[in-house]
Design a protein around this motif. Structure first.
Motif, PDB file in Angstrom:
ATOM      1  N   GLU A   1     -12.671  39.989  31.311  1.00 40.53           N
ATOM      2  CA  GLU A   1     -13.262  41.341  30.289  1.00 40.53           C
ATOM      3  C   GLU A   1     -14.204  42.142  31.099  1.00 40.53           C
ATOM      4  O   GLU A   1     -14.478  43.117  31.056  1.00 40.53           O
ATOM      5  CB  GLU A   1     -13.252  40.779  29.026  1.00 40.53           C
ATOM      6  CG  GLU A   1     -12.113  40.419  28.198  1.00 40.53           C
ATOM      7  CD  GLU A   1     -12.294  40.151  26.739  1.00 40.53           C
ATOM      8  OE1 GLU A   1     -13.521  40.390  26.507  1.00 40.53           O
ATOM      9  OE2 GLU A   1     -11.287  39.588  26.081  1.00 40.53           O
ATOM     10  N   GLN A   2     -15.391  41.228  31.314  1.00 39.80           N
ATOM     11  CA  GLN A   2     -16.608  41.880  31.867  1.00 39.80           C
ATOM     12  C   GLN A   2     -16.120  42.584  33.231  1.00 39.80           C
ATOM     13  O   GLN A   2     -16.844  43.501  33.442  1.00 39.80           O
ATOM     14  CB  GLN A   2     -17.426  40.714  32.418  1.00 39.80           C
ATOM     15  CG  GLN A   2     -19.043  41.173  32.622  1.00 39.80           C
ATOM     16  CD  GLN A   2     -19.815  40.075  33.121  1.00 39.80           C
ATOM     17  OE1 GLN A   2     -19.761  38.858  32.845  1.00 39.80           O
ATOM     18  NE2 GLN A   2     -20.929  40.318  33.794  1.00 39.80           N
TER      19      GLN A   2
ATOM     20  N   ALA B   1      -9.009  43.077  32.173  1.00 42.41           N
ATOM     21  CA  ALA B   1      -8.085  42.430  31.006  1.00 42.41           C
ATOM     22  C   ALA B   1      -7.027  43.410  31.009  1.00 42.41           C
ATOM     23  O   ALA B   1      -6.980  44.646  30.817  1.00 42.41           O
ATOM     24  CB  ALA B   1      -9.081  42.238  29.869  1.00 42.41           C
TER      25      ALA B   1
ATOM     26  N   GLY C   1     -14.839  35.009  29.412  1.00 42.26           N
ATOM     27  CA  GLY C   1     -14.939  36.221  29.242  1.00 42.26           C
ATOM     28  C   GLY C   1     -15.280  37.198  30.563  1.00 42.26           C
ATOM     29  O   GLY C   1     -15.593  38.385  30.423  1.00 42.26           O
TER      30      GLY C   1
ATOM     31  N   PRO D   1      -3.517  37.536  26.308  1.00 38.89           N
ATOM     32  CA  PRO D   1      -4.430  38.043  27.481  1.00 38.89           C
ATOM     33  C   PRO D   1      -4.034  37.742  28.898  1.00 38.89           C
ATOM     34  O   PRO D   1      -3.589  36.261  29.117  1.00 38.89           O
ATOM     35  CB  PRO D   1      -5.521  37.507  26.989  1.00 38.89           C
ATOM     36  CG  PRO D   1      -5.511  37.057  25.510  1.00 38.89           C
ATOM     37  CD  PRO D   1      -4.077  36.759  25.296  1.00 38.89           C
TER      38      PRO D   1
END
Length: 207
Positions: A148-149, A153, A145, A161
């Motif tokens: 995303e962090q 993304a 992740g 993704p």
């Protein structure tokens, strides 16, 4: 009295540097072809995402393509470059960007470079590209992740993704010295300018 070696005036030295960069751009463009190329200007097209200049890069623990674990603290103690890529499968500009950086950093054994690839994009063709090109840095699979962090993304053309392209240069304490974030992978920050943000070598590195 010893005669000093003549040094070019700053303006001339600057022009020489610009000329060399232009030659570099032409050489890279001719080598890769296509309608994409490195640029001589940093971009920050999403200023609200990712760590800012001077911020500490977020903690992460990811595995490289061979299964070896790498975490953020492994990058401390020397300058590092963190490269976020959309894919090494269906994105020719991203492949050109990675090869450009590989050429520029191959002799910099004092510099740690990691490429972060979205887990969904760790396809057989991506892994074959990494294996066949013998890239001189770690390619990490982001199944933790991190993308995303960082707020990077985005969906790939097929809806899986992926990530927006980004480059971060970190100092020896893990703080961001340079950031370049783009909405489109068709251009990237020229590798010599990435290396300009890196500290000079502290000494000769044995072959």
């Amino acid at each position: 009295m010893k005669k000093r070696d003549a040094q070019p005036p700053p303006t001339i030295a600057g022009r020489i540097g610009i000329t060399l960069l232009c030659i570099y751009l032409l050489a890279v463009t001719l080598r890769i072809g296509g309608c994409y190329a490195p640029e001589l200007a940093r971009r920050d097209e999403l200023s609200g995402v990712g760590p800012a200049i001077g911020d500490e890069f977020p903690r992460f623990t990811l595995r490289d393509v061979s299964g070896i674990e790498v975490n953020r603290d492994d990058l401390r103690g020397a300058d590092a470059v963190v490269v976020i890529v959309p894919s090494l499968d269906w994105s020719p500009p991203t492949k050109a960007r990675v090869l450009d950086l590989a050429d520029a950093t191959a002799v910099r054994r004092d510099l740690r470079v990691v490429v972060v690839l979205p887990a969904a994009q760790a396809t057989p063709r991506s892994l074959a590209f990494v294996r066949d090109r013998h890239l001189p840095f770690d390619v990490l699979i982001d199944d933790g992740g991190l993308i995303e962090q960082l707020g990077l993304a985005t969906p790939a053309p097929d809806g899986t993704p992926a990530a927006l392209p980004a480059t971060f240069v970190l100092d020896a304490t893990g703080r961001v010295r340079l950031r370049d974030i783009r909405k489109n992978a068709r251009s990237w920050l020229a590798a010599p300018l990435v290396l300009e943000a890196v500290s000079p070598r502290t000494g000769a590195v044995p072959p």
